[in-house]
Design an enzyme around this catalytic site. Structure first.
Site, PDB file in Angstrom:
ATOM      1  N   ALA A  31      68.632 -30.363 103.676  1.00  0.00           N
ATOM      2  CA  ALA A  31      68.950 -31.723 103.204  1.00  0.00           C
ATOM      3  C   ALA A  31      68.397 -32.832 104.083  1.00  0.00           C
ATOM      4  O   ALA A  31      68.342 -33.984 103.653  1.00  0.00           O
ATOM      5  CB  ALA A  31      70.474 -31.876 103.085  1.00  0.00           C
ATOM      6  N   GLY A  34      61.972 -33.890 104.139  1.00  0.00           N
ATOM      7  CA  GLY A  34      61.260 -34.874 103.328  1.00  0.00           C
ATOM      8  C   GLY A  34      61.729 -34.888 101.882  1.00  0.00           C
ATOM      9  O   GLY A  34      61.818 -35.950 101.264  1.00  0.00           O
ATOM     10  N   GLY A  36      64.685 -33.154 100.968  1.00  0.00           N
ATOM     11  CA  GLY A  36      66.145 -33.114 101.020  1.00  0.00           C
ATOM     12  C   GLY A  36      66.798 -34.490 101.026  1.00  0.00           C
ATOM     13  O   GLY A  36      67.797 -34.712 100.327  1.00  0.00           O
ATOM     14  N   ASP A  56      71.552 -28.562 106.863  1.00  0.00           N
ATOM     15  CA  ASP A  56      70.213 -28.401 107.456  1.00  0.00           C
ATOM     16  C   ASP A  56      70.424 -27.854 108.852  1.00  0.00           C
ATOM     17  O   ASP A  56      71.513 -27.992 109.437  1.00  0.00           O
ATOM     18  CB  ASP A  56      69.463 -29.762 107.497  1.00  0.00           C
ATOM     19  CG  ASP A  56      67.939 -29.585 107.599  1.00  0.00           C
ATOM     20  OD1 ASP A  56      67.458 -29.005 108.596  1.00  0.00           O
ATOM     21  OD2 ASP A  56      67.239 -30.044 106.683  1.00  0.00           O
ATOM     22  N   ARG A 110      49.836 -22.430  99.266  1.00  0.00           N
ATOM     23  CA  ARG A 110      51.302 -22.254  99.352  1.00  0.00           C
ATOM     24  C   ARG A 110      51.632 -20.891  99.953  1.00  0.00           C
ATOM     25  O   ARG A 110      52.612 -20.738 100.667  1.00  0.00           O
ATOM     26  CB  ARG A 110      51.940 -22.424  97.972  1.00  0.00           C
ATOM     27  CG  ARG A 110      51.857 -23.872  97.456  1.00  0.00           C
ATOM     28  CD  ARG A 110      52.487 -23.972  96.087  1.00  0.00           C
ATOM     29  NE  ARG A 110      52.383 -25.280  95.483  1.00  0.00           N
ATOM     30  CZ  ARG A 110      51.302 -25.752  94.871  1.00  0.00           C
ATOM     31  NH1 ARG A 110      50.198 -25.002  94.809  1.00  0.00           N
ATOM     32  NH2 ARG A 110      51.307 -26.949  94.326  1.00  0.00           N
ATOM     33  N   ASN A 117      58.555 -19.270 105.515  1.00  0.00           N
ATOM     34  CA  ASN A 117      59.597 -19.605 104.535  1.00  0.00           C
ATOM     35  C   ASN A 117      60.299 -18.395 103.933  1.00  0.00           C
ATOM     36  O   ASN A 117      61.457 -18.488 103.499  1.00  0.00           O
ATOM     37  CB  ASN A 117      58.994 -20.485 103.425  1.00  0.00           C
ATOM     38  CG  ASN A 117      58.641 -21.867 103.952  1.00  0.00           C
ATOM     39  OD1 ASN A 117      58.957 -22.196 105.099  1.00  0.00           O
ATOM     40  ND2 ASN A 117      57.985 -22.689 103.134  1.00  0.00           N
ATOM     41  N   ASP A 173      55.669 -29.774  87.951  1.00  0.00           N
ATOM     42  CA  ASP A 173      54.420 -29.538  87.215  1.00  0.00           C
ATOM     43  C   ASP A 173      54.432 -30.252  85.860  1.00  0.00           C
ATOM     44  O   ASP A 173      53.419 -30.806  85.433  1.00  0.00           O
ATOM     45  CB  ASP A 173      54.189 -28.031  87.038  1.00  0.00           C
ATOM     46  CG  ASP A 173      54.040 -27.335  88.389  1.00  0.00           C
ATOM     47  OD1 ASP A 173      53.338 -27.881  89.247  1.00  0.00           O
ATOM     48  OD2 ASP A 173      54.647 -26.272  88.584  1.00  0.00           O
ATOM     49  N   HIS A 200      54.052 -21.442  90.116  1.00  0.00           N
ATOM     50  CA  HIS A 200      53.903 -22.747  90.765  1.00  0.00           C
ATOM     51  C   HIS A 200      52.903 -22.652  91.914  1.00  0.00           C
ATOM     52  O   HIS A 200      53.263 -22.794  93.078  1.00  0.00           O
ATOM     53  CB  HIS A 200      55.268 -23.266  91.245  1.00  0.00           C
ATOM     54  CG  HIS A 200      55.131 -24.579  91.963  1.00  0.00           C
ATOM     55  ND1 HIS A 200      54.774 -25.757  91.320  1.00  0.00           N
ATOM     56  CD2 HIS A 200      55.257 -24.916  93.264  1.00  0.00           C
ATOM     57  CE1 HIS A 200      54.693 -26.736  92.186  1.00  0.00           C
ATOM     58  NE2 HIS A 200      54.973 -26.252  93.391  1.00  0.00           N
ATOM     59  N   MET A 249      58.932 -34.845  94.139  1.00  0.00           N
ATOM     60  CA  MET A 249      59.689 -33.585  94.080  1.00  0.00           C
ATOM     61  C   MET A 249      61.189 -33.843  94.040  1.00  0.00           C
ATOM     62  O   MET A 249      61.930 -33.144  93.339  1.00  0.00           O
ATOM     63  CB  MET A 249      59.331 -32.701  95.283  1.00  0.00           C
ATOM     64  CG  MET A 249      60.027 -31.359  95.268  1.00  0.00           C
ATOM     65  SD  MET A 249      59.646 -30.396  93.779  1.00  0.00           S
ATOM     66  CE  MET A 249      61.268 -30.138  93.100  1.00  0.00           C
TER      67      MET A 249
HETATM   68  P1  NAD Z   1      60.302 -30.769 105.469  1.00  0.00           P
HETATM   69  O1  NAD Z   1      59.733 -30.053 106.623  1.00  0.00           O
HETATM   70  O2  NAD Z   1      60.204 -32.248 105.439  1.00  0.00           O
HETATM   71  O3  NAD Z   1      61.834 -30.394 105.290  1.00  0.00           O
HETATM   72  C1  NAD Z   1      62.290 -29.079 105.317  1.00  0.00           C
HETATM   73  C2  NAD Z   1      63.668 -29.058 105.913  1.00  0.00           C
HETATM   74  O4  NAD Z   1      64.128 -27.718 105.899  1.00  0.00           O
HETATM   75  C3  NAD Z   1      63.729 -29.557 107.361  1.00  0.00           C
HETATM   76  O5  NAD Z   1      64.674 -30.598 107.478  1.00  0.00           O
HETATM   77  C4  NAD Z   1      64.160 -28.325 108.134  1.00  0.00           C
HETATM   78  O6  NAD Z   1      64.993 -28.604 109.247  1.00  0.00           O
HETATM   79  C5  NAD Z   1      64.908 -27.558 107.059  1.00  0.00           C
HETATM   80  N1  NAD Z   1      65.104 -26.146 107.361  1.00  0.00           N
HETATM   81  C6  NAD Z   1      64.267 -25.287 107.991  1.00  0.00           C
HETATM   82  N2  NAD Z   1      64.850 -24.080 108.096  1.00  0.00           N
HETATM   83  C7  NAD Z   1      66.071 -24.185 107.519  1.00  0.00           C
HETATM   84  C8  NAD Z   1      67.135 -23.284 107.336  1.00  0.00           C
HETATM   85  N3  NAD Z   1      67.078 -22.015 107.750  1.00  0.00           N
HETATM   86  N4  NAD Z   1      68.239 -23.736 106.706  1.00  0.00           N
HETATM   87  C9  NAD Z   1      68.315 -25.016 106.279  1.00  0.00           C
HETATM   88  N5  NAD Z   1      67.347 -25.913 106.446  1.00  0.00           N
HETATM   89  C10 NAD Z   1      66.228 -25.503 107.064  1.00  0.00           C
HETATM   90  O7  NAD Z   1      59.616 -30.163 104.147  1.00  0.00           O
HETATM   91  P2  NAD Z   1      59.664 -30.747 102.650  1.00  0.00           P
HETATM   92  O8  NAD Z   1      58.522 -31.648 102.444  1.00  0.00           O
HETATM   93  O9  NAD Z   1      61.037 -31.223 102.356  1.00  0.00           O
HETATM   94  O10 NAD Z   1      59.355 -29.411 101.814  1.00  0.00           O
HETATM   95  C11 NAD Z   1      60.275 -28.355 101.808  1.00  0.00           C
HETATM   96  C12 NAD Z   1      59.734 -27.177 100.986  1.00  0.00           C
HETATM   97  O11 NAD Z   1      59.590 -27.542  99.596  1.00  0.00           O
HETATM   98  C13 NAD Z   1      58.337 -26.721 101.417  1.00  0.00           C
HETATM   99  O12 NAD Z   1      58.291 -25.314 101.446  1.00  0.00           O
HETATM  100  C14 NAD Z   1      57.429 -27.255 100.323  1.00  0.00           C
HETATM  101  O13 NAD Z   1      56.249 -26.523 100.185  1.00  0.00           O
HETATM  102  C15 NAD Z   1      58.327 -27.118  99.116  1.00  0.00           C
HETATM  103  N6  NAD Z   1      57.954 -27.923  97.941  1.00  0.00           N
HETATM  104  C16 NAD Z   1      58.110 -27.360  96.722  1.00  0.00           C
HETATM  105  C17 NAD Z   1      57.809 -28.077  95.576  1.00  0.00           C
HETATM  106  C18 NAD Z   1      58.006 -27.472  94.216  1.00  0.00           C
HETATM  107  O14 NAD Z   1      57.505 -28.026  93.227  1.00  0.00           O
HETATM  108  N7  NAD Z   1      58.732 -26.377  94.069  1.00  0.00           N
HETATM  109  C19 NAD Z   1      57.344 -29.395  95.685  1.00  0.00           C
HETATM  110  C20 NAD Z   1      57.200 -29.946  96.954  1.00  0.00           C
HETATM  111  C21 NAD Z   1      57.497 -29.186  98.095  1.00  0.00           C
HETATM  112  C1  LMR Z   2      53.689 -29.455  95.042  1.00  0.00           C
HETATM  113  O1  LMR Z   2      53.326 -28.963  93.988  1.00  0.00           O
HETATM  114  O2  LMR Z   2      53.532 -30.663  95.319  1.00  0.00           O
HETATM  115  C2  LMR Z   2      54.400 -28.590  96.040  1.00  0.00           C
HETATM  116  O3  LMR Z   2      54.375 -27.255  95.665  1.00  0.00           O
HETATM  117  C3  LMR Z   2      53.982 -28.814  97.447  1.00  0.00           C
HETATM  118  C4  LMR Z   2      52.595 -28.339  97.739  1.00  0.00           C
HETATM  119  O4  LMR Z   2      52.435 -27.591  98.709  1.00  0.00           O
HETATM  120  O5  LMR Z   2      51.660 -28.724  97.030  1.00  0.00           O
END
Ligand code: NAD
Ligand code: LMR
Length: 337
Positions: A31, A34, A36, A56, A110, A117, A173, A200, A249
């Site tokens: 949470a 970025g 969260g 978090d 990814r 992850n 998407d 994805h 997101m």
């Molecule tokens: P970020 O680094 O800004 O935030 C991730 C957070 O996760 C951090 O605050 C970190 O402390 C926390 N974290 C790490 N380990 C943890 C744990 N064990 N328990 C709880 N929290 C933990 O990253 P972000 O930009 O928020 O992206 C997060 C994830 O979402 C990435 O893997 C990114 O690729 C993915 N993402 C997915 C999509 C989608 O469409 N599904 C879109 C964008 C990003």
């Molecule tokens: C997205 O589609 O924006 C996410 O999956 C983050 C990424 O790594 O592109």
């Protein structure tokens, strides 16, 4: 008279949403990140949420204190691993949204996030199996094509896997696809619905542009398909090493969480969202999970919609997506064993 009946209907709506909301603790894991933070902000605005529980490994209490001052009805709590924080965050959760994990930098796929992850998602799934096995789990952490199988296998090991309640979040998407097509066709995105299927990442993201009711030239089709498949890269490059999509997101994740809440506790019918779920569509080819539009109901996934009629162009895209998806899913399954 008009004023009285209007007042009554407002009061009736409020009491409905209050009683539904009493059931709806929503936990965000990751949470303080970025995604969260803005996701939690959007969820704080959602009247269907009664308790927002923010977890978090760092900074969650600060985010919770900040968001907790917003004058909407939900309570907000912040948790870190100290003092059984994960247990506190998860117990009684109805929906758990998981954006925990590292994001991409330019030049990464990814799948390059897998090593870090995969274990984060496995450990969160282990806790979820223990503290809130019946919740609805929305997985945002990448690579979604592998983290969803990891979450499922971990739940299976604990004997609590419910395929109706595990959703890989692919909403971004379709949000992008709608925006990109609307730009090309000079339309309002609210009038442009694009079905996107597959998974994805890159070629596993398959937009079904033939089903939009719009006409495209071959050049438009190629350019739009590529942009939808690689939209994430645009953001990664523009952010230049500081992360990937977070705000769009958060918007997409909040929409998906709200749809799950509306269908499961709000009693709303006909809620349809895309999601990467356990699916039979390509199971015979070893692809156990696949994203298509799904109809949500009180128990979660109620009906998985098929692909519908697709063009030769889209069949070709699917033929490239399926083997890649299979690899990603096997990798997730093997990790969890
Ligand atoms: P970020 O680094 O800004 O935030 C991730 C957070 O996760 C951090 O605050 C970190 O402390 C926390 N974290 C790490 N380990 C943890 C744990 N064990 N328990 C709880 N929290 C933990 O990253 P972000 O930009 O928020 O992206 C997060 C994830 O979402 C990435 O893997 C990114 O690729 C993915 N993402 C997915 C999509 C989608 O469409 N599904 C879109 C964008 C990003
Ligand atoms: C997205 O589609 O924006 C996410 O999956 C983050 C990424 O790594 O592109």
């Amino acid at each position: 008279m008009f004023a009285t009946s209007r007042l009554f209907s407002v009061a009736a709506k409020r009491s409905f949403s209050t009683s539904a909301a009493n059931l709806t603790k929503v936990a965000v894991l990751g949470a303080a990140g970025g995604i969260g933070q803005p996701l939690s902000l959007l969820l704080k605005e959602n009247p269907n949420v009664s308790h927002l529980s923010l977890y978090d490994i760092v900074n969650a209490p600060g985010v919770a204190a900040d968001i907790g001052h917003i004058n909407t009805n939900s309570k907000v709590t912040g948790h870190t691993p100290e003092n059984d924080g994960l247990k506190e965050a998860l117990t009684d959760a109805h929906v758990v949204v998981i954006p925990a994990g590292i994001p991409r930098k330019p030049g990464m796929t990814r799948d390059d996030l897998f090593n870090t992850n995969a274990s984060i998602v496995r450990d969160l799934a282990t806790a979820a199996a223990k503290y809130c096995p019946n919740a609805h789990f929305l997985i945002i952490s990448n690579p979604v094509n592998s983290t969803v199988p990891i979450f499922a296998e971990t739940m299976k090991k604990a004997g609590v896997f419910n395929p109706k309640r595990l959703y890989g979040v692919t909403t971004l998407d379709v949000v992008r696809a709608s925006r990109f097509v609307a730009e090309v066709k000079n339309l309002d995105p609210k009038d442009v619905k694009v079905t996107v299927v597959g998974g994805h990442s890159g070629v596993t993201i398959v937009p079904l542009l033939s089903q939009t009711g719009l006409e495209f030239t071959k050049e438009e089709l190629d350019a739009l398909t590529h942009r939808i498949q690689f939209g994430g890269d645009e953001v990664v490059q523009a952010k230049n090493g500081t992360g990937s999509a977070t705000l769009s997101m958060a918007y997409a994740g909040a929409r998906m969480a709200n749809s799950v809440l509306e269908a499961t506790v709000g009693g709303k019918k006909g809620v349809v969202e895309p999601s990467f779920v356990k699916s039979d569509i390509f199971a015979s080819e070893g692809v156990e999970y696949f994203s298509t539009n799904i109809e949500l109901g009180p128990e979660g996934v109620e009906k998985i919609q098929g692909l519908g009629e697709i063009s030769a162009y889209e069949k070709e895209l699917i033929s490239k997506a399926v083997p890649e998806l299979k690899k990603n899913i096997v990798k997730g399954n093997e990790f969890a064993q």
